[in-house]
Design an enzyme around this catalytic site. Structure first.
Site, PDB file in Angstrom:
ATOM      1  N   GLY A 289      12.906  10.241  -9.219  1.00  0.00           N
ATOM      2  CA  GLY A 289      13.702  11.184  -8.446  1.00  0.00           C
ATOM      3  C   GLY A 289      15.173  10.837  -8.607  1.00  0.00           C
ATOM      4  O   GLY A 289      15.510   9.674  -8.889  1.00  0.00           O
TER       5      GLY A 289
ATOM      6  N   GLN B 190      24.108  10.562  -6.920  1.00  0.00           N
ATOM      7  CA  GLN B 190      23.815   9.348  -7.690  1.00  0.00           C
ATOM      8  C   GLN B 190      24.377   9.409  -9.118  1.00  0.00           C
ATOM      9  O   GLN B 190      24.390   8.398  -9.818  1.00  0.00           O
ATOM     10  CB  GLN B 190      22.306   9.111  -7.781  1.00  0.00           C
ATOM     11  CG  GLN B 190      21.676   8.732  -6.454  1.00  0.00           C
ATOM     12  CD  GLN B 190      20.219   8.394  -6.670  1.00  0.00           C
ATOM     13  OE1 GLN B 190      19.383   9.281  -6.711  1.00  0.00           O
ATOM     14  NE2 GLN B 190      19.922   7.116  -6.839  1.00  0.00           N
TER      15      GLN B 190
ATOM     16  N   CYS C 212      15.433   2.257  -5.648  1.00  0.00           N
ATOM     17  CA  CYS C 212      16.437   3.316  -5.817  1.00  0.00           C
ATOM     18  C   CYS C 212      17.321   2.943  -7.004  1.00  0.00           C
ATOM     19  O   CYS C 212      17.738   1.787  -7.121  1.00  0.00           O
ATOM     20  CB  CYS C 212      17.279   3.421  -4.550  1.00  0.00           C
ATOM     21  SG  CYS C 212      18.580   4.664  -4.637  1.00  0.00           S
ATOM     22  N   LEU C 213      17.604   3.920  -7.877  1.00  0.00           N
ATOM     23  CA  LEU C 213      18.428   3.616  -9.063  1.00  0.00           C
ATOM     24  C   LEU C 213      19.834   3.157  -8.673  1.00  0.00           C
ATOM     25  O   LEU C 213      20.491   2.463  -9.445  1.00  0.00           O
ATOM     26  CB  LEU C 213      18.515   4.842  -9.977  1.00  0.00           C
ATOM     27  CG  LEU C 213      17.199   5.276 -10.644  1.00  0.00           C
ATOM     28  CD1 LEU C 213      17.410   6.558 -11.444  1.00  0.00           C
ATOM     29  CD2 LEU C 213      16.646   4.177 -11.537  1.00  0.00           C
TER      30      LEU C 213
ATOM     31  N   HIS D 195      13.229  10.709   0.221  1.00  0.00           N
ATOM     32  CA  HIS D 195      14.243   9.767  -0.262  1.00  0.00           C
ATOM     33  C   HIS D 195      15.438  10.530  -0.863  1.00  0.00           C
ATOM     34  O   HIS D 195      16.591  10.235  -0.557  1.00  0.00           O
ATOM     35  CB  HIS D 195      13.597   8.837  -1.298  1.00  0.00           C
ATOM     36  CG  HIS D 195      14.506   7.820  -1.906  1.00  0.00           C
ATOM     37  ND1 HIS D 195      14.322   6.461  -1.748  1.00  0.00           N
ATOM     38  CD2 HIS D 195      15.608   7.958  -2.690  1.00  0.00           C
ATOM     39  CE1 HIS D 195      15.274   5.822  -2.409  1.00  0.00           C
ATOM     40  NE2 HIS D 195      16.074   6.704  -2.994  1.00  0.00           N
ATOM     41  N   GLU D 196      15.145  11.518  -1.720  1.00  0.00           N
ATOM     42  CA  GLU D 196      16.224  12.237  -2.424  1.00  0.00           C
ATOM     43  C   GLU D 196      16.988  13.181  -1.497  1.00  0.00           C
ATOM     44  O   GLU D 196      18.207  13.315  -1.605  1.00  0.00           O
ATOM     45  CB  GLU D 196      15.659  13.012  -3.621  1.00  0.00           C
ATOM     46  CG  GLU D 196      14.894  12.173  -4.647  1.00  0.00           C
ATOM     47  CD  GLU D 196      15.623  10.944  -5.127  1.00  0.00           C
ATOM     48  OE1 GLU D 196      16.872  10.920  -5.115  1.00  0.00           O
ATOM     49  OE2 GLU D 196      14.945   9.969  -5.522  1.00  0.00           O
TER      50      GLU D 196
ATOM     51  N   HIS E 221      19.436  11.312   0.315  1.00  0.00           N
ATOM     52  CA  HIS E 221      20.628  11.028  -0.505  1.00  0.00           C
ATOM     53  C   HIS E 221      21.688  12.115  -0.363  1.00  0.00           C
ATOM     54  O   HIS E 221      22.875  11.807  -0.182  1.00  0.00           O
ATOM     55  CB  HIS E 221      20.254  10.940  -1.994  1.00  0.00           C
ATOM     56  CG  HIS E 221      19.933   9.560  -2.485  1.00  0.00           C
ATOM     57  ND1 HIS E 221      20.785   8.484  -2.330  1.00  0.00           N
ATOM     58  CD2 HIS E 221      18.868   9.087  -3.171  1.00  0.00           C
ATOM     59  CE1 HIS E 221      20.240   7.406  -2.885  1.00  0.00           C
ATOM     60  NE2 HIS E 221      19.067   7.737  -3.400  1.00  0.00           N
TER      61      HIS E 221
HETATM   62 CO    CO Z   1      17.620   6.619  -4.365  1.00  0.00          CO
END
Ligand code: CO
Length: 170
Positions: free
Chosen positions: A46, A51, A95-96, A137-138, A141
């Protein structure tokens, strides 16, 4: 096509609620294409627009390799979670934007989401399991909420302590 640079904690854009997409034009399609390419390049499941430094409410998700239920790759524009199941599950997340940091986060096991597709058509989906987790999660963000904020207070404290002591470097 391009792989974009991943924005990492503690960059400010990760803590900002993003403005909605208003034009469903070719620029939006290019952004979505680059977000998919970037997510796959980093083996993510995701990715949210902030991000990759983009100030728009756009999310891409592809859990097809990690989930036995059939779920297609999906791009969600201006997504809103309409309903959350009361039942939650505590599962490890990464998470990236926080490479190398993994902790358990509680998430609803089922959610209902309304969003626009890249052509500007309004859609509604019910998501379960990993798909529901990644969407929560996304969508957090794009509201400026990182997964750290969803952890228990002691896990948050552990993260900030590691970060400020320089034991966790992003
Ligand atoms: Co993330």
């Amino acid at each position: 096509m391009s792989v974009l640079k991943i924005v990492k904690y503690p960059s400010k854009i990760l803590l900002q609620s993003l403005p909605p997409v208003e034009n469903f034009d070719s620029d939006l399609k290019y952004i979505v294409r680059d977000m998919f390419e970037t997510m796959y390049a980093y083996n993510g499941i995701g990715l949210a627009a902030n991000q990759v430094g983009i100030n728009k409410r756009i999310v891409v998700v592809d859990v097809s390799l990690k989930e036995e239920r059939k779920v297609m790759p999906i791009a969600l524009v201006n997504p809103v979670i309409l309903n959350y199941s009361k039942k939650k599950q505590l599962t490890e997340e990464g998470c990236l934007s926080f490479p190398g940091f993994f902790e358990k986060v509680p998430r609803s096991v089922c959610i209902e989401v309304e969003y626009y597709d890249i052509n500007g058509r309004r859609q509604r989906i019910i998501a379960e399991g990993l798909f529901a987790r990644v969407l929560q999660h996304e969508i957090d963000h794009i509201n400026g909420i990182t997964f750290i904020k969803r952890m228990s207070i002691d896990k948050q404290a552990k993260f900030y302590l590691m970060f400020y002591l320089g034991k966790y470097k992003v």
